[in-house]
Enzyme design. Structure first.
Site: not given
Ligand code: PAF
Length: 275
Positions: A30, A33, A35, A37, A146, A152, A182-183, A185
């Site tokens: 999303m 980006l 570390e 990612h 991740g 998820q 890391l996030s 947000r």
């Molecule tokens: O983990 C994420 O960033 C989101 O939930 C994803 C998998 C890209 C779906 O929008």
């Protein structure tokens, strides 16, 4: 690196990639980006076409403010993808949810209602819908996700095993800096709060130590919640569950993890640790 903004161009490009022997790895994000990612991207198998998506999926936000305030940095994200040798970025500018045949009634597996699913109504429905859509469009051979978003990940594995049996899900370890998972947000929090947030992962480490020594989770859980909440973090859940079913672990240790979610200053932080 190719950057595409709409589905038609994406389908043409994927068609082109599919003509080659080389396989495709999808890295869905999303954006904003960090570390974490980068670790996803680095885990893409060598010699595959690396396709990253950057799309803030409105369907998975149960809180409108969270969606509106979700940090966006598409131009720098695209530059980073280039540095990391991504071959194709799909970063739709418009709301792509209108092009998805939204299933009227999605039977999500039972575990989707636990942990984050208990409070984030519709969240996993939204994740399921967008991820299944991206898998259908891009038909990847591999996709990287991740372990920080463990629930998820379990859902994604369910989607893959149900609808995309040739797709291999690559599970990527959580990246923590100074004990904070890391996030994207985190960019909405000040330094002091981020520093205080170390208590979350430190608590997970201590809980694991105590469980391995024979202490019972039910007897130690509340003291950890109290410690964390002294720092103005609100603990949404702190739970010990099975890694596959996400059912409560009931004193078993093997194949289990501790899962935590906290809210601070309208930001939700999650983490987990395998026992
Ligand atoms: O983990 C994420 O960033 C989101 O939930 C994803 C998998 C890209 C779906 O929008």
């Amino acid at each position: 690196m190719i950057v595409l903004r709409d589905k038609k161009d994406l389908l043409v490009a994927i068609d082109e990639l599919k003509r080659s022997e080389k396989k495709i790895t999808l890295i869905p994000t999303m954006g904003n980006l960090h570390e974490g990612h980068k670790a996803l991207i680095r885990c893409a198998p060598m010699d595959t076409f690396k396709v990253a998506t950057i799309y803030v999926n409105p369907l998975q936000f149960n809180d409108k403010d969270d969606y509106v305030n979700y940090p966006k940095s598409t131009e720098s994200d695209i530059n980073l993808c280039k540095e990391l040798n991504i071959d194709l970025v799909y970063a739709p500018e418009l709301d792509i949810t209108t092009e998805i045949d939204i299933e009227n009634r999605i039977d999500l597996p039972k575990f989707s209602g636990y942990l984050c699913g208990a409070t984030r109504k519709g969240h996993f429905q939204g994740v399921y819908t967008i991820v299944k859509h991206l898998f259908s469009l891009i038909e990847p051979d591999y996709a990287c996700f991740g372990k920080k978003d463990f629930q998820q990940l379990v859902l994604i594995k369910y989607i893959a095993s149900t609808y995309f049996q040739n797709l291999k899900i690559i599970e990527v370890d959580t990246v923590r800096v100074n004990n904070i998972a890391l996030s994207s947000r985190l960019s909405r929090l000040d330094e002091k709060t981020i520093c205080d947030g170390q208590i979350i992962f430190k608590s997970l480490l201590k809980i694991r130590e105590q469980l391995l020594k024979g202490d019972k989770f039910s007897e130690i859980k509340d003291s950890y919640i109290d410690e964390i909440e002294k720092l103005d973090f609100n603990v949404e859940y702190l739970e010990h569950r099975n890694n596959d079913t996400l059912e409560t672990a009931e004193n078993h240790l093997s194949n289990t993890s501790i899962f935590v979610a906290c809210n601070v200053k309208n930001v939700r932080l999650i983490d987990n640790i395998q026992i």
